[in-house]
Design a protein around this motif. Structure first.
Motif, short mmCIF file in Angstrom:
data_model
loop_
_atom_site.label_atom_id
_atom_site.label_comp_id
_atom_site.label_asym_id
_atom_site.label_seq_id
_atom_site.Cartn_x
_atom_site.Cartn_y
_atom_site.Cartn_z
N HIS A 110 -7.03 -2.64 -2.90
CA HIS A 110 -6.54 -2.26 -1.60
C HIS A 110 -6.13 -3.41 -0.95
O HIS A 110 -6.25 -4.57 -1.15
N GLN A 111 -5.52 -3.19 0.44
CA GLN A 111 -4.88 -4.22 1.40
C GLN A 111 -6.32 -4.99 1.53
O GLN A 111 -7.11 -4.62 1.74
N HIS A 135 -3.93 2.99 -1.67
CA HIS A 135 -4.17 1.82 -2.60
C HIS A 135 -2.90 0.90 -2.96
O HIS A 135 -1.74 1.45 -2.41
N VAL A 159 0.68 -1.19 0.21
CA VAL A 159 -0.10 0.11 0.07
C VAL A 159 0.90 1.40 0.00
O VAL A 159 1.94 1.27 0.71
#
Length: 254
Positions: free
Chosen positions: A212-213, A176, A171
């Motif tokens: 995203h994570q 993101h 990230v």
């Protein structure tokens, strides 16, 4: 604000632990240097992230093409030159030139960027920032001879190669998955034996959506017209079972 030159030049070192088994700089680290140069250049001229974050905006990378003659070796000092060659309402074009101390040109890059609202994550008017300040820095005469990114087409029969989970280290400052992390993950689709026989000539990536994570990324690969030219599609899933495309790439080897 003092008017600076349209072209920025930033110095870097190919640090040994940023190099691969062949003693050459990893493509991912070169990509990081290019994005850092873009950040330095835009901040110095007043339309970078330092200012944009104050007005709830940020830059996001939309497309990137890198074409190299060769790569810097460990301990080589080199510079990344960067400049804006076009500015429109929703997109701006930025070029790169990678040059050694002796003047040797390692390669070039072409990129397209969008500006988004940090809350809505939707594109906003670039030319509305500081009364279109970016237009004062458009440089159209300095040469960047490589082709723009092509439109990568993938069939439904592309082979699934790998799926990976995403974590903290994936990230970036925008919250993101980092643009360069995709590049690194794509280049890992070929093993060490392949890289002992081939080097990367050209890499293209077009970003379609953010991930995203916690998202799981799925990689699909398809050969183009020769056995050293490939397309790659990355899709994400977040536990619901359905996949959404994140980006597409082309990797050409020699």
């Amino acid at each position: 604000m003092e008017k600076l030159s349209k072209i920025g030049r930033y110095d870097f070192l190919a640090e040994p632990f940023h190099c691969d088994f062949s003693n050459h700089l990893f493509m991912g680290h070169l990509g990081n240097h290019m994005l850092n140069a873009a950040d330095f250049h835009s901040n110095e001229r007043g339309y970078g992230m330092n200012y944009l974050n104050e007005v709830n905006r940020t830059w996001v990378l939309s497309r990137l093409a890198i074409e190299m003659v060769d790569m810097p070796k460990a301990y080589d000092r080199f510079s990344v030159e960067t400049w804006i060659d076009s500015a429109m309402k929703f997109f701006t074009g930025r070029n790169f030139k990678i040059v050694g101390e002796s003047g040797h040109v390692y390669g070039y890059g072409k990129s397209v960027w969008a500006m988004i609202d940090l809350n809505t994550r939707q594109p906003v008017d670039i030319l509305a920032v500081r009364d279109g300040l970016i237009n004062e820095y458009v440089e159209t005469e300095y040469t960047c001879p490589i082709e723009k990114s092509s439109r990568v087409k993938m069939s439904a029969e592309a082979d699934p190669i790998r799926s990976i989970d995403t974590y903290y280290n994936d990230v970036d400052v925008n919250g993101h998955i980092n643009s360069v992390k995709y590049i690194e993950h794509v280049l890992d689709l070929w093993d060490l034996a392949w890289y002992k026989r081939h080097t990367i000539k050209r890499f293209e990536i077009a970003y379609v959506a953010e991930s995203h994570q916690g998202d799981c990324l799925h990689f699909y690969r398809e050969q183009r017209d020769t056995d050293i030219d490939f397309n790659v599609r990355i899709a994400k899933s977040n536990g619901g079972g359905e996949e959404a495309e994140v980006c597409r790439c082309r990797v050409l080897f020699v």
